[in-house]
Structure formats: structure tokens, C-alpha cells
Design an enzyme around this catalytic site. Sequence first.
Site, PDB file in Angstrom:
ATOM      1  N   ASN A 277       0.856  -1.196   0.000  1.00 33.88           N
ATOM      2  CA  ASN A 277       0.000   0.000   0.000  1.00 33.88           C
ATOM      3  C   ASN A 277       0.887   1.239   0.000  1.00 33.88           C
ATOM      4  OD1 ASN A 277       0.464   0.835   2.876  1.00 33.88           O
ATOM      5  ND2 ASN A 277      -0.352  -1.227   3.196  1.00 33.88           N
TER       6      ASN A 277
ATOM      7  N   ASP B 223      -5.038  -6.473   4.935  1.00 35.02           N
ATOM      8  CA  ASP B 223      -6.064  -7.364   5.496  1.00 35.02           C
ATOM      9  C   ASP B 223      -5.968  -8.773   4.908  1.00 35.02           C
ATOM     10  OD1 ASP B 223      -7.274  -5.585   7.275  1.00 35.02           O
ATOM     11  OD2 ASP B 223      -8.354  -4.613   5.634  1.00 35.02           O
TER      12      ASP B 223
ATOM     13  N   LYS C  92       9.242 -16.637 -10.235  1.00 24.59           N
ATOM     14  CA  LYS C  92       8.494 -15.525 -10.806  1.00 24.59           C
ATOM     15  C   LYS C  92       7.374 -16.072 -11.701  1.00 24.59           C
ATOM     16  CE  LYS C  92       9.126 -11.550 -13.765  1.00 24.59           C
ATOM     17  NZ  LYS C  92       9.858 -11.114 -14.925  1.00 24.59           N
TER      18      LYS C  92
ATOM     19  N   LYS D 270     -14.915   0.449  14.995  1.00 24.20           N
ATOM     20  CA  LYS D 270     -13.584  -0.164  15.226  1.00 24.20           C
ATOM     21  C   LYS D 270     -13.180  -0.056  16.695  1.00 24.20           C
ATOM     22  CE  LYS D 270     -11.915   0.018  10.539  1.00 24.20           C
ATOM     23  NZ  LYS D 270     -11.295   0.753   9.462  1.00 24.20           N
TER      24      LYS D 270
ATOM     25  N   LYS E  86     -12.364  -3.586  18.317  1.00 27.71           N
ATOM     26  CA  LYS E  86     -10.966  -3.871  18.663  1.00 27.71           C
ATOM     27  C   LYS E  86     -10.637  -3.483  20.109  1.00 27.71           C
ATOM     28  CE  LYS E  86      -9.802  -3.320  13.802  1.00 27.71           C
ATOM     29  NZ  LYS E  86      -8.735  -3.543  12.838  1.00 27.71           N
TER      30      LYS E  86
HETATM   31  O1  PMT Z   1       2.317   6.196   6.545  1.00 33.56           O
HETATM   32  P1  PMT Z   1       1.708   7.465   6.002  1.00 33.56           P
HETATM   33  O2  PMT Z   1       2.000   7.649   4.528  1.00 33.56           O
HETATM   34  O3  PMT Z   1       2.060   8.668   6.813  1.00 33.56           O
HETATM   35  O4  PMT Z   1       0.109   7.309   6.056  1.00 33.56           O
HETATM   36  C1  PMT Z   1      -0.558   7.289   7.271  1.00 33.56           C
HETATM   37  C2  PMT Z   1      -1.729   6.281   7.270  1.00 33.56           C
HETATM   38  C3  PMT Z   1      -2.779   6.710   6.274  1.00 33.56           C
HETATM   39  C4  PMT Z   1      -1.233   4.879   6.935  1.00 33.56           C
HETATM   40  C5  PMT Z   1      -2.334   6.311   8.737  1.00 33.56           C
HETATM   41  O5  PMT Z   1      -2.781   7.595   9.013  1.00 33.56           O
HETATM   42  C6  PMT Z   1      -3.472   5.311   8.900  1.00 33.56           C
HETATM   43  O6  PMT Z   1      -4.623   5.610   8.639  1.00 33.56           O
HETATM   44  N1  PMT Z   1      -3.132   4.080   9.359  1.00 33.56           N
HETATM   45  C7  PMT Z   1      -4.095   2.960   9.510  1.00 33.56           C
HETATM   46  C8  PMT Z   1      -4.274   2.275   8.197  1.00 33.56           C
HETATM   47  C9  PMT Z   1      -5.191   1.072   8.326  1.00 33.56           C
HETATM   48  O7  PMT Z   1      -4.758  -0.013   8.147  1.00 33.56           O
HETATM   49  O8  PMT Z   1      -6.422   1.365   8.684  1.00 33.56           O
HETATM   50  P2  PMT Z   1      -7.634   0.281   8.888  1.00 33.56           P
HETATM   51  O9  PMT Z   1      -8.836   1.113   9.071  1.00 33.56           O
HETATM   52  O10 PMT Z   1      -7.593  -0.705   7.768  1.00 33.56           O
HETATM   53  O11 PMT Z   1      -7.249  -0.487  10.207  1.00 33.56           O
HETATM   54  C10 PMT Z   1      -7.748  -0.117  11.498  1.00 33.56           C
HETATM   55  C11 PMT Z   1      -6.698  -0.359  12.549  1.00 33.56           C
HETATM   56  O12 PMT Z   1      -6.425  -1.752  12.681  1.00 33.56           O
HETATM   57  C12 PMT Z   1      -5.362   0.310  12.273  1.00 33.56           C
HETATM   58  O13 PMT Z   1      -4.866   0.814  13.491  1.00 33.56           O
HETATM   59  C13 PMT Z   1      -4.502  -0.828  11.745  1.00 33.56           C
HETATM   60  O14 PMT Z   1      -3.133  -0.625  12.071  1.00 33.56           O
HETATM   61  C14 PMT Z   1      -5.069  -2.045  12.465  1.00 33.56           C
HETATM   62  N2  PMT Z   1      -5.013  -3.298  11.700  1.00 33.56           N
HETATM   63  C15 PMT Z   1      -5.597  -3.402  10.480  1.00 33.56           C
HETATM   64  C16 PMT Z   1      -5.580  -4.596   9.793  1.00 33.56           C
HETATM   65  C17 PMT Z   1      -4.943  -5.717  10.357  1.00 33.56           C
HETATM   66  N3  PMT Z   1      -4.890  -6.879   9.732  1.00 33.56           N
HETATM   67  N4  PMT Z   1      -4.376  -5.594  11.568  1.00 33.56           N
HETATM   68  C18 PMT Z   1      -4.407  -4.420  12.250  1.00 33.56           C
HETATM   69  O15 PMT Z   1      -3.873  -4.333  13.353  1.00 33.56           O
END
Ligand code: PMT
Length: 397
Positions: free
Chosen positions: A210, A279, A289, A337, A341
Site C-alpha cells: 500500500n 487485510d 516468478k 472499530k 478492537k
Molecule cells: O504512513 P503514512 O503515509 O504517513 O500514512 C498514514 C496512514 C494513512 C497509513 C495512517 O494515518 C493510517 O490511517 N493508518 C491505519 C491504516 C489502516 O490499516 O487502517 P484500517 O482502518 O484498515 O485499520 C484499522 C486499525 O487496525 C489500524 O490501526 C490498523 O493498524 C489495524 N489493523 C488493520 C488490519 C490488520 N490486519 N491488523 C491491524 O492491526
Amino acid sequence: MNELKDKKILIGVTGGIAAYKVVEVVSRLKKLGAEVKVVMTRSATEFIAPRTFQEITKNPVSVEMFSETVNYHVEHIALANFADLVLIAPATANFLAKAAHGIADDLLTTIILATPAPLMIAPAMNTLMLEHPATKNNIEILKQRGAKIIDAETGLLACGTSGKGRLAEPENICAEIVKFFAPKNLAGKKILVTAGGTVEPIDPVRFIGNRSSGKMGYEIAKAAQFHGAEVILISGNATVEPPANVKFIKVETAEQMRTEVLKEFDSVDAVIMSAAVSDYRPKTIYPQKIKKSNENLTIELVKNPDILKELGQLKKNQLLVGFAAETANIISYAKDKIDEKNLDFIVANDVTQEGAGFSVDTNIASIITRDGEIENCPKMSKTELAEKIILRVAERL
Ligand code: PMT
């Protein structure tokens, strides 16, 4: 941030080849808002001209104890009293010996005896000189007396040999100074920050990733450190340099991030998950490859562990902070969330907005607490948002 605003720093430059690196130290300290004055030993002027420091500090540079031109009235006392902190960089073996034994035979060593300010010393010299029992003993004496020693680094030395003795990098010296002046409202606390984007391999050359740059998380790590916390930064892919003086753990996949986070979880007071964790991951990682053959290619994905959700189930006293990267229904999805969580608060960013989310230097976010309080943070630098998040963490810890 103006972390060193109103701070007065006196830098003593002694006679070593690394004196040129102190120009960058001064320049960085000025950018951080400090007022800097420089005192040089006579030998230091053999390596770099006082005028260089005079130009960047915008202050006179003092060298001689008894000079025709006096910069300040009773110069050694005026300079000794000016400083909130005295930094000696580079510190030669000769300087260390004199300072350890109270010899005051030039302006700088006289100031050292006269100043009430704390002392930071960054030695730089040939490895054998550094490791000589006399030098080691002198460093120990200065440490016992409360001086902070910024250890020399290992690498190629000016004398052509390789070993310990290089002046610490300007960035690291400045990080120590920033840490010294930082408000210590997180002292004694250990904070785990995740940052960057995870990378899920498809074959030896391709992956699912990403656009996370790590900027948001790295700024949070810096802010936590600034407030006195011990910081562990677990990072996936990032485009920025990790901050100095944190425990830095680099990972690739979500599975690896989970393993490293779980290893540290029991010992920390708070976790801030700003990493963009994939995810899903490919069910199969092709050992070779993938060759172009059919018109279509299907890659089956399987779910990755939700690290934050798992922490929410395991948590005892730890404060848990999540991020929510949303593209619609920001507040309601973010609130879901928090419950799903088991979070204390969440930072929701609408990643479709210009100047928010992935890769950029700014963010636009809402901080939402478990009890429903919402703080809307308009567009601001990720540094500023990180400070807000850390202040909330400090308040709750
Ligand atoms: O790194 P930058 O370029 O500065 O960008 C910052 C950012 C956009 C990455 C940051 O601000 C941000 O939003 N990070 C969370 C991204 C994310 O995965 O969001 P989510 O809504 O999908 O996940 C929710 C939370 O669960 C997050 O805290 C994530 O770290 C966590 N998560 C998600 C999926 C997973 N499998 N395990 C997790 O722990």
C-alpha cells in the site's frame, strides 16, 4: 516543531578533524529554535575558521582567554552563565583529560569549571586513543560527575584506520539535545508504535502493498520520545528514515508484524497502531516468478490476522490506540472499530481528502474516544497531529 525555542546552548569545539561536522550540528540546533554560541580552542581553529560558526550562529565566536577584542564582559563567566546546556563536540582526548582533572588553561576549560549548566560531551579520536585506559578513566570521571557522554561511533577514521572514534552523527547529537530539553511527561513509560505498510509477497519479485510512507507513525514515535518515553517502533515499508534512539524493528508482512508486536506487548504501557496492515495475503507464494501465460490470472487471497483486534482481547492495563483509514462514513466506521478492537481511542482519517492519509506530510483527522468525545483536527502537519495524539496518551497514562 520548535523543540529548542528559547534554549541557550554553548558549544565548545576542540581540535579534531570532526570539527567540520559541528557546523551541521549548529545549523540543526538553530533550525530547532535554539540560540547557539560557540567557543573554540586554539587547536580547533586549525581545522575550521571561527568565521564559519560566527556566520551561522550570528554570534561572535570566542577563542582566547586574554584577547585584545573582548566579546563579552568577563568573558568566561558571561559565557558560562549564558548556557542552559554546554555541548563539547568534538571532544579530544586532551580536552577530556583537562576537564576530568579541573585544568583550566584556556577559555573553554575555564568555562567548564565556571558553568552551572549541564555538560554533554561527544568524543572523537583515533580508536587507540579512545580506548587508552587514561581516556577511558577520564570519561568515567566526567560521567560520574554527571556529564552525558554521546558515544563515538564506529567507522572509517580520518587517520585511515577503521574502528570506534567517529564523532556521533549530527542528527544523533541533536536528538540527544532535544531529548534533554523535552518535557518528561512520559518518562518511565514504554510505548510501542507501528508504522508503514506491510508487504505481502506473491512471488520473489511481486507483492501486495500500500502507499503508506511511514511518516505518520514515525512522527508519533518521535513525539513519544520527545515526551520522555522509551519507544519501540515496528515498521513495515516506509520512505522515511527512522528516528534516532528508538528500538527499531523492521518487518515485511502482517504475520511478521504480529509476531514482533506480540513479543513486546506485555512490557509496554501503550500501543499506537498507525501501520497500514494488509487485510489479506496471497494464499500461495510462488517460489518462481510467475510467467506471463493465460489472459487472466487469479490470485487467491486469505485473511491476515487482525493484530489490533488481538491486542484488544489480550490487553491488561495497556492503552490501545488505533487508526482508521476510511473513505466514507468516517465517524461511524471508526466508532465501530473502537468497539470491535477494544480501543481507548482511535484516529480516523478520510484518506480520500487532499492533504490527508497516505504519503503526504499533512493529515486531517478526528480523534474519537471510547466514551464518544470527538476532536476534529483540521489539516495540519503529521508532526502536529502526532503531538496531539501523544499528549492524549500522556494524559491517560
Ligand atoms: O504512513 P503514512 O503515509 O504517513 O500514512 C498514514 C496512514 C494513512 C497509513 C495512517 O494515518 C493510517 O490511517 N493508518 C491505519 C491504516 C489502516 O490499516 O487502517 P484500517 O482502518 O484498515 O485499520 C484499522 C486499525 O487496525 C489500524 O490501526 C490498523 O493498524 C489495524 N489493523 C488493520 C488490519 C490488520 N490486519 N491488523 C491491524 O492491526
